[in-house]
Motif scaffolding. Structure first.
Motif, PDB file in Angstrom:
ATOM      1  N   LYS A  82       4.955  17.210   6.092  1.00  0.00           N
ATOM      2  CA  LYS A  82       3.620  16.783   6.521  1.00  0.00           C
ATOM      3  C   LYS A  82       3.415  15.310   6.212  1.00  0.00           C
ATOM      4  O   LYS A  82       3.926  14.778   5.248  1.00  0.00           O
ATOM      5  CB  LYS A  82       2.545  17.613   5.837  1.00  0.00           C
ATOM      6  CG  LYS A  82       2.545  19.061   6.280  1.00  0.00           C
ATOM      7  CD  LYS A  82       1.337  19.784   5.726  1.00  0.00           C
ATOM      8  CE  LYS A  82       1.420  21.254   6.031  1.00  0.00           C
ATOM      9  NZ  LYS A  82       0.905  21.628   7.305  1.00  0.00           N
ATOM     10  N   LYS A  83       2.639  14.657   7.073  1.00  0.00           N
ATOM     11  CA  LYS A  83       2.277  13.266   6.870  1.00  0.00           C
ATOM     12  C   LYS A  83       0.751  13.216   6.690  1.00  0.00           C
ATOM     13  O   LYS A  83       0.005  13.744   7.497  1.00  0.00           O
ATOM     14  CB  LYS A  83       2.706  12.435   8.064  1.00  0.00           C
ATOM     15  CG  LYS A  83       4.210  12.469   8.285  1.00  0.00           C
ATOM     16  CD  LYS A  83       4.750  11.098   8.339  1.00  0.00           C
ATOM     17  CE  LYS A  83       6.188  10.907   8.540  1.00  0.00           C
ATOM     18  NZ  LYS A  83       7.189  11.728   8.648  1.00  0.00           N
ATOM     19  N   ILE A  84       0.325  12.595   5.615  1.00  0.00           N
ATOM     20  CA  ILE A  84      -1.083  12.526   5.264  1.00  0.00           C
ATOM     21  C   ILE A  84      -1.488  11.065   5.204  1.00  0.00           C
ATOM     22  O   ILE A  84      -0.782  10.236   4.637  1.00  0.00           O
ATOM     23  CB  ILE A  84      -1.347  13.211   3.898  1.00  0.00           C
ATOM     24  CG1 ILE A  84      -0.980  14.705   3.961  1.00  0.00           C
ATOM     25  CG2 ILE A  84      -2.795  13.061   3.488  1.00  0.00           C
ATOM     26  CD1 ILE A  84       0.389  15.017   3.529  1.00  0.00           C
ATOM     27  N   GLU A  85      -2.635  10.751   5.816  1.00  0.00           N
ATOM     28  CA  GLU A  85      -3.124   9.379   5.845  1.00  0.00           C
ATOM     29  C   GLU A  85      -4.270   9.189   4.872  1.00  0.00           C
ATOM     30  O   GLU A  85      -5.137  10.044   4.743  1.00  0.00           O
ATOM     31  CB  GLU A  85      -3.625   9.011   7.243  1.00  0.00           C
ATOM     32  CG  GLU A  85      -2.544   8.862   8.269  1.00  0.00           C
ATOM     33  CD  GLU A  85      -3.067   8.362   9.609  1.00  0.00           C
ATOM     34  OE1 GLU A  85      -4.278   8.043   9.724  1.00  0.00           O
ATOM     35  OE2 GLU A  85      -2.258   8.278  10.549  1.00  0.00           O
ATOM     36  N   GLY A  86      -4.250   8.053   4.227  1.00  0.00           N
ATOM     37  CA  GLY A  86      -5.377   7.611   3.422  1.00  0.00           C
ATOM     38  C   GLY A  86      -5.782   6.260   3.952  1.00  0.00           C
ATOM     39  O   GLY A  86      -4.956   5.505   4.451  1.00  0.00           O
ATOM     40  N   SER A  87      -7.076   5.965   3.878  1.00  0.00           N
ATOM     41  CA  SER A  87      -7.500   4.673   4.406  1.00  0.00           C
ATOM     42  C   SER A  87      -8.566   4.056   3.523  1.00  0.00           C
ATOM     43  O   SER A  87      -9.161   4.721   2.675  1.00  0.00           O
ATOM     44  CB  SER A  87      -8.013   4.822   5.840  1.00  0.00           C
ATOM     45  OG  SER A  87      -9.177   5.620   5.858  1.00  0.00           O
ATOM     46  N   ALA A  88      -8.773   2.765   3.747  1.00  0.00           N
ATOM     47  CA  ALA A  88      -9.792   2.030   3.004  1.00  0.00           C
ATOM     48  C   ALA A  88     -10.337   0.930   3.898  1.00  0.00           C
ATOM     49  O   ALA A  88      -9.700   0.542   4.889  1.00  0.00           O
ATOM     50  CB  ALA A  88      -9.191   1.444   1.730  1.00  0.00           C
ATOM     51  N   GLY A  89     -11.503   0.437   3.516  1.00  0.00           N
ATOM     52  CA  GLY A  89     -12.099  -0.656   4.284  1.00  0.00           C
ATOM     53  C   GLY A  89     -12.441  -0.255   5.699  1.00  0.00           C
ATOM     54  O   GLY A  89     -12.293  -1.052   6.625  1.00  0.00           O
ATOM     55  N   GLY A  90     -12.893   0.974   5.881  1.00  0.00           N
ATOM     56  CA  GLY A  90     -13.250   1.433   7.229  1.00  0.00           C
ATOM     57  C   GLY A  90     -12.068   1.454   8.178  1.00  0.00           C
ATOM     58  O   GLY A  90     -12.216   1.204   9.374  1.00  0.00           O
ATOM     59  N   GLY A  91     -10.883   1.731   7.646  1.00  0.00           N
ATOM     60  CA  GLY A  91      -9.690   1.816   8.480  1.00  0.00           C
ATOM     61  C   GLY A  91      -8.931   0.509   8.582  1.00  0.00           C
ATOM     62  O   GLY A  91      -7.963   0.406   9.340  1.00  0.00           O
ATOM     63  N   MET A  92      -9.346  -0.487   7.804  1.00  0.00           N
ATOM     64  CA  MET A  92      -8.639  -1.777   7.825  1.00  0.00           C
ATOM     65  C   MET A  92      -7.214  -1.614   7.284  1.00  0.00           C
ATOM     66  O   MET A  92      -6.301  -2.285   7.728  1.00  0.00           O
ATOM     67  CB  MET A  92      -9.387  -2.810   6.982  1.00  0.00           C
ATOM     68  CG  MET A  92     -10.776  -3.112   7.490  1.00  0.00           C
ATOM     69  SD  MET A  92     -10.761  -4.172   8.912  1.00  0.00           S
ATOM     70  CE  MET A  92     -10.708  -5.737   8.117  1.00  0.00           C
ATOM     71  N   VAL A  93      -7.067  -0.718   6.300  1.00  0.00           N
ATOM     72  CA  VAL A  93      -5.756  -0.441   5.715  1.00  0.00           C
ATOM     73  C   VAL A  93      -5.552   1.065   5.714  1.00  0.00           C
ATOM     74  O   VAL A  93      -6.428   1.815   5.294  1.00  0.00           O
ATOM     75  CB  VAL A  93      -5.652  -0.989   4.274  1.00  0.00           C
ATOM     76  CG1 VAL A  93      -4.332  -0.568   3.640  1.00  0.00           C
ATOM     77  CG2 VAL A  93      -5.793  -2.504   4.253  1.00  0.00           C
ATOM     78  N   THR A  94      -4.401   1.486   6.209  1.00  0.00           N
ATOM     79  CA  THR A  94      -4.041   2.902   6.223  1.00  0.00           C
ATOM     80  C   THR A  94      -2.676   3.055   5.566  1.00  0.00           C
ATOM     81  O   THR A  94      -1.760   2.280   5.845  1.00  0.00           O
ATOM     82  CB  THR A  94      -3.983   3.445   7.664  1.00  0.00           C
ATOM     83  OG1 THR A  94      -5.258   3.247   8.287  1.00  0.00           O
ATOM     84  CG2 THR A  94      -3.633   4.924   7.693  1.00  0.00           C
ATOM     85  N   VAL A  95      -2.577   4.054   4.686  1.00  0.00           N
ATOM     86  CA  VAL A  95      -1.310   4.357   4.029  1.00  0.00           C
ATOM     87  C   VAL A  95      -0.947   5.793   4.403  1.00  0.00           C
ATOM     88  O   VAL A  95      -1.792   6.683   4.339  1.00  0.00           O
ATOM     89  CB  VAL A  95      -1.429   4.199   2.501  1.00  0.00           C
ATOM     90  CG1 VAL A  95      -0.165   4.683   1.807  1.00  0.00           C
ATOM     91  CG2 VAL A  95      -1.701   2.745   2.143  1.00  0.00           C
ATOM     92  N   VAL A  96       0.297   5.994   4.805  1.00  0.00           N
ATOM     93  CA  VAL A  96       0.775   7.321   5.188  1.00  0.00           C
ATOM     94  C   VAL A  96       1.789   7.770   4.145  1.00  0.00           C
ATOM     95  O   VAL A  96       2.729   7.043   3.818  1.00  0.00           O
ATOM     96  CB  VAL A  96       1.424   7.300   6.593  1.00  0.00           C
ATOM     97  CG1 VAL A  96       1.889   8.698   6.994  1.00  0.00           C
ATOM     98  CG2 VAL A  96       0.458   6.728   7.623  1.00  0.00           C
ATOM     99  N   VAL A  97       1.579   8.997   3.623  1.00  0.00           N
ATOM    100  CA  VAL A  97       2.494   9.568   2.642  1.00  0.00           C
ATOM    101  C   VAL A  97       2.921  10.951   3.110  1.00  0.00           C
ATOM    102  O   VAL A  97       2.249  11.587   3.911  1.00  0.00           O
ATOM    103  CB  VAL A  97       1.853   9.669   1.230  1.00  0.00           C
ATOM    104  CG1 VAL A  97       1.497   8.309   0.694  1.00  0.00           C
ATOM    105  CG2 VAL A  97       0.638  10.562   1.239  1.00  0.00           C
ATOM    106  N   THR A  98       4.062  11.397   2.595  1.00  0.00           N
ATOM    107  CA  THR A  98       4.509  12.764   2.886  1.00  0.00           C
ATOM    108  C   THR A  98       3.889  13.694   1.851  1.00  0.00           C
ATOM    109  O   THR A  98       3.339  13.244   0.843  1.00  0.00           O
ATOM    110  CB  THR A  98       6.041  12.893   2.802  1.00  0.00           C
ATOM    111  OG1 THR A  98       6.439  12.727   1.431  1.00  0.00           O
ATOM    112  CG2 THR A  98       6.745  11.891   3.687  1.00  0.00           C
TER     113      THR A  98
END
Length: 107
Positions: free
Chosen positions: A34-50
């Motif tokens: 699975k790939k899970i996204e986290g974001s900050a700044g209203g979507g300015m930065v997105t990090v994807v982790v397994t």
């Protein structure tokens, strides 16, 4: 000392434990895919982790890059990473928790 059906019950219990271990291993493997996204700044930065907590992608929108405020970008990356890891933890607890419901296991 065990009476009559004691060994049969023990073997049955061992088979059930082996089935549960196999299902747990399968669930852990599925989590890793699975790939899970986290974001900050209203979507300015997105990090994807397994599901195994491995960072596989960092997406930064160009407007988030301000050479005069690198610290803000660092904070956004950190916040997005922590958001993704928190989501993975929740997913892991929900997925793997099904195997320990009703068991009184020490942690």
């Amino acid at each position: 000392m065990m009476r009559g059906g004691g060994m049969g019950n023990m073997q049955n219990m061992m088979k059930q434990m082996q089935k549960m271990q196999k299902k747990m291993a399968e669930a852990q493997e599925e989590l890793g895919e699975k790939k899970i996204e986290g974001s900050a700044g209203g979507g300015m930065v997105t990090v994807v982790v397994t599901g195994h907590r491995e960072v596989v992608d960092v997406i930064i929108k160009p407007e988030a890059v301000d050479p005069d405020d690198v610290e803000m970008l660092q904070d956004l990356v950190l916040a997005a990473t922590n958001d993704a890891l928190k989501k993975v933890e929740e997913l892991t607890n929900n997925t793997m928790g099904q195997f320990t419901k009703g068991m009184n296991l020490p942690f």
